[in-house]
Design a protein around this motif. Structure first.
Motif, PDB file in Angstrom:
ATOM      1  N   LEU A 175       0.870  -1.180   0.000  1.00 26.85           N
ATOM      2  CA  LEU A 175       0.000   0.000   0.000  1.00 26.85           C
ATOM      3  C   LEU A 175       0.905   1.228   0.000  1.00 26.85           C
ATOM      4  N   THR A 176       0.740   2.072  -1.006  1.00 26.31           N
ATOM      5  CA  THR A 176       1.686   3.187  -1.164  1.00 26.31           C
ATOM      6  C   THR A 176       0.998   4.522  -1.441  1.00 26.31           C
ATOM      7  N   SER A 177       1.763   5.573  -1.226  1.00 25.22           N
ATOM      8  CA  SER A 177       1.350   6.908  -1.662  1.00 25.22           C
ATOM      9  C   SER A 177       2.593   7.689  -2.064  1.00 25.22           C
ATOM     10  N   ALA A 178       2.581   8.208  -3.273  1.00 29.39           N
ATOM     11  CA  ALA A 178       3.703   9.019  -3.730  1.00 29.39           C
ATOM     12  C   ALA A 178       3.673  10.358  -2.991  1.00 29.39           C
ATOM     13  N   GLU A 179       2.494  10.713  -2.505  1.00 26.59           N
ATOM     14  CA  GLU A 179       2.279  11.989  -1.839  1.00 26.59           C
ATOM     15  C   GLU A 179       2.832  11.947  -0.402  1.00 26.59           C
ATOM     16  N   SER A 180       2.391  10.955   0.372  1.00 27.27           N
ATOM     17  CA  SER A 180       2.807  10.875   1.781  1.00 27.27           C
ATOM     18  C   SER A 180       4.037   9.982   1.959  1.00 27.27           C
ATOM     19  N   ARG A 181       4.451   9.319   0.898  1.00 30.64           N
ATOM     20  CA  ARG A 181       5.591   8.391   0.888  1.00 30.64           C
ATOM     21  C   ARG A 181       5.307   7.113   1.677  1.00 30.64           C
ATOM     22  N   GLN A 182       4.070   6.879   1.949  1.00 30.72           N
ATOM     23  CA  GLN A 182       3.693   5.630   2.611  1.00 30.72           C
ATOM     24  C   GLN A 182       4.126   4.442   1.742  1.00 30.72           C
ATOM     25  N   GLY A 183       4.606   3.395   2.396  1.00 28.55           N
ATOM     26  CA  GLY A 183       4.950   2.159   1.684  1.00 28.55           C
ATOM     27  C   GLY A 183       6.337   2.150   1.074  1.00 28.55           C
ATOM     28  N   ARG A 184       7.061   3.268   1.181  1.00 34.47           N
ATOM     29  CA  ARG A 184       8.383   3.348   0.542  1.00 34.47           C
ATOM     30  C   ARG A 184       9.355   2.325   1.128  1.00 34.47           C
ATOM     31  N   GLU A 185       9.417   2.291   2.463  1.00 37.41           N
ATOM     32  CA  GLU A 185      10.368   1.377   3.106  1.00 37.41           C
ATOM     33  C   GLU A 185      10.042  -0.083   2.779  1.00 37.41           C
ATOM     34  N   GLU A 186       8.751  -0.410   2.795  1.00 39.14           N
ATOM     35  CA  GLU A 186       8.340  -1.794   2.521  1.00 39.14           C
ATOM     36  C   GLU A 186       8.725  -2.194   1.095  1.00 39.14           C
ATOM     37  N   LEU A 187       8.434  -1.307   0.159  1.00 36.79           N
ATOM     38  CA  LEU A 187       8.712  -1.625  -1.239  1.00 36.79           C
ATOM     39  C   LEU A 187      10.220  -1.720  -1.491  1.00 36.79           C
ATOM     40  N   LEU A 188      10.964  -0.777  -0.934  1.00 40.63           N
ATOM     41  CA  LEU A 188      12.426  -0.822  -1.106  1.00 40.63           C
ATOM     42  C   LEU A 188      13.003  -2.052  -0.413  1.00 40.63           C
ATOM     43  N   GLY A 189      12.418  -2.408   0.729  1.00 47.14           N
ATOM     44  CA  GLY A 189      12.869  -3.598   1.456  1.00 47.14           C
ATOM     45  C   GLY A 189      12.681  -4.848   0.599  1.00 47.14           C
ATOM     46  N   TYR A 190      11.545  -4.888  -0.103  1.00 49.95           N
ATOM     47  CA  TYR A 190      11.267  -6.039  -0.959  1.00 49.95           C
ATOM     48  C   TYR A 190      12.246  -6.079  -2.141  1.00 49.95           C
ATOM     49  N   LEU A 191      12.522  -4.914  -2.712  1.00 46.06           N
ATOM     50  CA  LEU A 191      13.490  -4.861  -3.822  1.00 46.06           C
ATOM     51  C   LEU A 191      14.862  -5.335  -3.339  1.00 46.06           C
ATOM     52  N   ASP A 192      15.190  -4.945  -2.139  1.00 48.07           N
ATOM     53  CA  ASP A 192      16.474  -5.341  -1.552  1.00 48.07           C
ATOM     54  C   ASP A 192      16.542  -6.867  -1.422  1.00 48.07           C
ATOM     55  N   GLU A 193      15.430  -7.421  -0.927  1.00 50.75           N
ATOM     56  CA  GLU A 193      15.337  -8.877  -0.781  1.00 50.75           C
ATOM     57  C   GLU A 193      15.526  -9.564  -2.140  1.00 50.75           C
ATOM     58  N   LEU A 194      14.818  -9.052  -3.144  1.00 54.77           N
ATOM     59  CA  LEU A 194      14.923  -9.641  -4.483  1.00 54.77           C
ATOM     60  C   LEU A 194      16.335  -9.459  -5.028  1.00 54.77           C
ATOM     61  N   ASN A 195      16.914  -8.295  -4.784  1.00 59.41           N
ATOM     62  CA  ASN A 195      18.292  -8.034  -5.242  1.00 59.41           C
ATOM     63  C   ASN A 195      19.241  -9.098  -4.702  1.00 59.41           C
ATOM     64  N   ARG A 196      19.070  -9.421  -3.426  1.00 59.42           N
ATOM     65  CA  ARG A 196      19.968 -10.406  -2.807  1.00 59.42           C
ATOM     66  C   ARG A 196      19.795 -11.778  -3.432  1.00 59.42           C
ATOM     67  N   THR A 197      18.550 -12.124  -3.760  1.00 59.27           N
ATOM     68  CA  THR A 197      18.306 -13.436  -4.368  1.00 59.27           C
ATOM     69  C   THR A 197      18.939 -13.504  -5.752  1.00 59.27           C
ATOM     70  N   VAL A 198      18.696 -12.455  -6.552  1.00 56.55           N
ATOM     71  CA  VAL A 198      19.207 -12.536  -7.928  1.00 56.55           C
ATOM     72  C   VAL A 198      20.714 -12.380  -7.979  1.00 56.55           C
ATOM     73  N   ASP A 199      21.288 -11.657  -7.035  1.00 51.22           N
ATOM     74  CA  ASP A 199      22.741 -11.462  -7.037  1.00 51.22           C
ATOM     75  C   ASP A 199      23.481 -12.792  -7.052  1.00 51.22           C
TER      76      ASP A 199
END
Ligand code: GTP
Ligand code: MG
Length: 202
Positions: A175-199
């Motif tokens: 759940l995100t908002s570009a306005e309030s920046r809600q969900g930024r940490e969660e989404l980046l955290g998930y990208l980080d997780e995926l980055n580690r797997t693909v690395d």
């Protein structure tokens, strides 16, 4: 995950001209005006990176952004843009399909849906098509700032109800908002997780 930098690389109408698939990437897709470009700007802390507009149909190309000099974020054209001609709509759809089916370095496709709307056929059909083709995807609910927290939860639950009629389990949702920046940490955290797997495989 810390975003140390993000730069625009290229805009393309042809998958074959996209940057060489030698780094992994994450693409953002969804109906026109759902907030794809705004979300990319919010994630990268750069309000001017991807062009946004209140007029639907702004992003008409495949745009690649290089993040942390390591991986790509990809801003795709919106689907279901009603004002475009049938011919250009067909072209867009072919472009999107081609990208999704053939971009070998795309690790996860983020399908954006507007938190304010009840589940729509166009999005559900699109996700069913992703499933049929074995494309890994996650759902990102956008514009959460326009609703109360409770209405957001209801909206997400409505999606889950409809999707579980066809799917065994839900994909990952944010759940995100570009306005309030809600969900930024969660989404980046998930990208980080995926980055580690693909690395491990890269
Ligand atoms: P196309 O490129 O046309 O497919 O659209 P897009 O999905 O990239 O949408 P874009 O990011 O350009 O945003 C469309 C409109 O929605 C703009 O007016 C944005 O300011 C607005 N918008 C996007 N995200 C949010 C959000 O989280 N909250 C609010 N309140 N407005 C948003
Ligand atoms: Mg856009």
């Amino acid at each position: 995950m810390e975003i140390r930098g993000a730069t625009f690389v290229t805009s393309n109408t042809d998958v074959r001209q996209c940057p060489a698939p030698d780094r992994h990437e994450y693409a953002f897709i969804g109906r026109s005006n759902v907030g794809k470009s705004s979300l990319i700007n919010m994630l990268t802390n750069n309000g001017k990176l991807a062009k946004t507009s209140s007029t639907p149909g702004k992003t008409r190309l495949i745009n690649h952004f290089l993040v942390n000099n390591e991986w790509y974020l990809v801003d795709l054209p919106g689907y279901g843009y009603v004002k475009s001609s049938r011919e250009s709509r067909k072209q867009f759809n072919a472009l999107i399909r081609d990208y999704i089916l053939h971009r070998e370095n795309m690790v996860c496709l983020f399908v954006l849906v507007d938190s304010r709307h009840a589940p729509r056929a166009i999005d559900l059909e699109f996700m069913a098509w992703l499933g049929e083709n074995g494309i890994p995807f996650a759902i990102v609910f956008t514009k959460a700032d326009k609703l109360t927290a409770r209405a957001c939860r209801d909206s997400m639950a409505a999606y889950e109800n409809v999707m579980l009629e066809q799917w065994e389990s839900m994909p990952k949702t944010f759940l995100t908002s570009a306005e309030s920046r809600q969900g930024r940490e969660e989404l980046l955290g998930y990208l980080d997780e995926l980055n580690r797997t693909v690395d491990k495989f890269w």
